[in-house]
Design a protein around this motif. Structure first.
Motif, PDB file in Angstrom:
ATOM      1  N   VAL A   1       0.839  -1.205   0.000  1.00  0.00           N
ATOM      2  CA  VAL A   1       0.000   0.000   0.000  1.00  0.00           C
ATOM      3  C   VAL A   1       0.871   1.252   0.000  1.00  0.00           C
ATOM      4  N   GLN A   2       1.903   1.274   0.841  1.00  0.00           N
ATOM      5  CA  GLN A   2       2.787   2.442   0.907  1.00  0.00           C
ATOM      6  C   GLN A   2       3.475   2.691  -0.431  1.00  0.00           C
ATOM      7  N   ALA A   3       3.990   1.632  -1.057  1.00  0.00           N
ATOM      8  CA  ALA A   3       4.674   1.790  -2.339  1.00  0.00           C
ATOM      9  C   ALA A   3       3.704   2.234  -3.430  1.00  0.00           C
ATOM     10  N   SER A   4       2.478   1.718  -3.409  1.00  0.00           N
ATOM     11  CA  SER A   4       1.484   2.115  -4.410  1.00  0.00           C
ATOM     12  C   SER A   4       1.146   3.598  -4.285  1.00  0.00           C
ATOM     13  N   LEU A   5       0.992   4.081  -3.048  1.00  0.00           N
ATOM     14  CA  LEU A   5       0.704   5.502  -2.827  1.00  0.00           C
ATOM     15  C   LEU A   5       1.887   6.364  -3.260  1.00  0.00           C
ATOM     16  N   HIS A   6       3.104   5.888  -2.998  1.00  0.00           N
ATOM     17  CA  HIS A   6       4.299   6.631  -3.389  1.00  0.00           C
ATOM     18  C   HIS A   6       4.394   6.756  -4.904  1.00  0.00           C
ATOM     19  N   VAL A   7       4.193   5.661  -5.614  1.00  0.00           N
ATOM     20  CA  VAL A   7       4.244   5.687  -7.078  1.00  0.00           C
ATOM     21  C   VAL A   7       3.123   6.553  -7.638  1.00  0.00           C
TER      22      VAL A   7
END
Length: 201
Positions: A92-98
């Motif tokens: 979830v964190q990586a998806s929001l960052h991208v």
């Protein structure tokens, strides 16, 4: 000629039978992982994806046999739970960052490739760690050095040297959680006792 002594313990199981059972066990584990990866790549678990995964996994293992990878570890419920929760959080964190990078006007992210040497350089651990990293947005496996036990990881949005250090630590933390979930007792002990190797960019 006298027979075996009364009450003597039976001999050990036939080694050939145990070897065949071990090969079948490893084949079933590989089959299950391929089905799971197939469903993860499609992004959902459905009857169609499940049946497709069963078919594709069977074809791959029959016509393109994988090198033998022996599973010498054990499944640990607590480790599996920690791995699953942390993986979802990082996903979830990586998806929001991208997503933030994609919609931020005028922002051009810098990328880098980092080499990380795993502390448990078995074929199975290399494959599991590489597969889990590839499923996280923003990271991509560029190359696997099987002989050296290294993963070369493409990392998105690198702005300072500390980001490279954080990327390596993320890979090593993922490896620790995988070993804690499915590693052998010796591998878990080795992860706790050996310090991580320092590597340059």
């Amino acid at each position: 000629m006298t027979g075996p002594a009364a009450g003597a313990a039976p001999g050990p199981p036939d080694r050939g039978v145990r070897a065949r059972l071990g090969r079948w066990r490893d084949w079933l584990i590989a089959y299950g992982w391929l089905v799971l990866v197939w469903n993860l790549l499609w992004g959902e678990v459905s009857w169609g994806n499940l049946l497709g995964g069963l078919l594709v996994a069977g074809v791959v293992l029959v016509f393109f046999p994988l090198p033998p990878v022996t599973f010498g570890g054990r499944l640990r419920l607590r480790g599996l739970l920690v791995f699953g929760v942390r993986f979802v959080v990082e996903l979830v964190q990586a998806s929001l960052h991208v997503a933030r990078i994609a919609v931020q006007p005028g922002y051009v992210p810098r990328s880098a490739i980092v080499a990380v040497r795993l502390r448990i350089p078995t074929d199975l651990n290399l494959a599991l760690t590489a597969e889990a990293l590839s499923l996280v947005p923003g990271t991509l496996i560029v190359e696997v050095d099987r002989a050296g036990g290294r993963l070369y990881v493409h990392v998105l949005d690198v702005r300072r040297p500390a980001d490279l250090t954080a990327a390596r630590e993320q890979v090593r933390a993922l490896e620790r959680r995988i070993i804690a979930a499915v590693g052998s007792t010796a591998e878990v002990r080795r992860m706790r006792s050996e310090p991580a190797e320092k590597e340059s960019s």
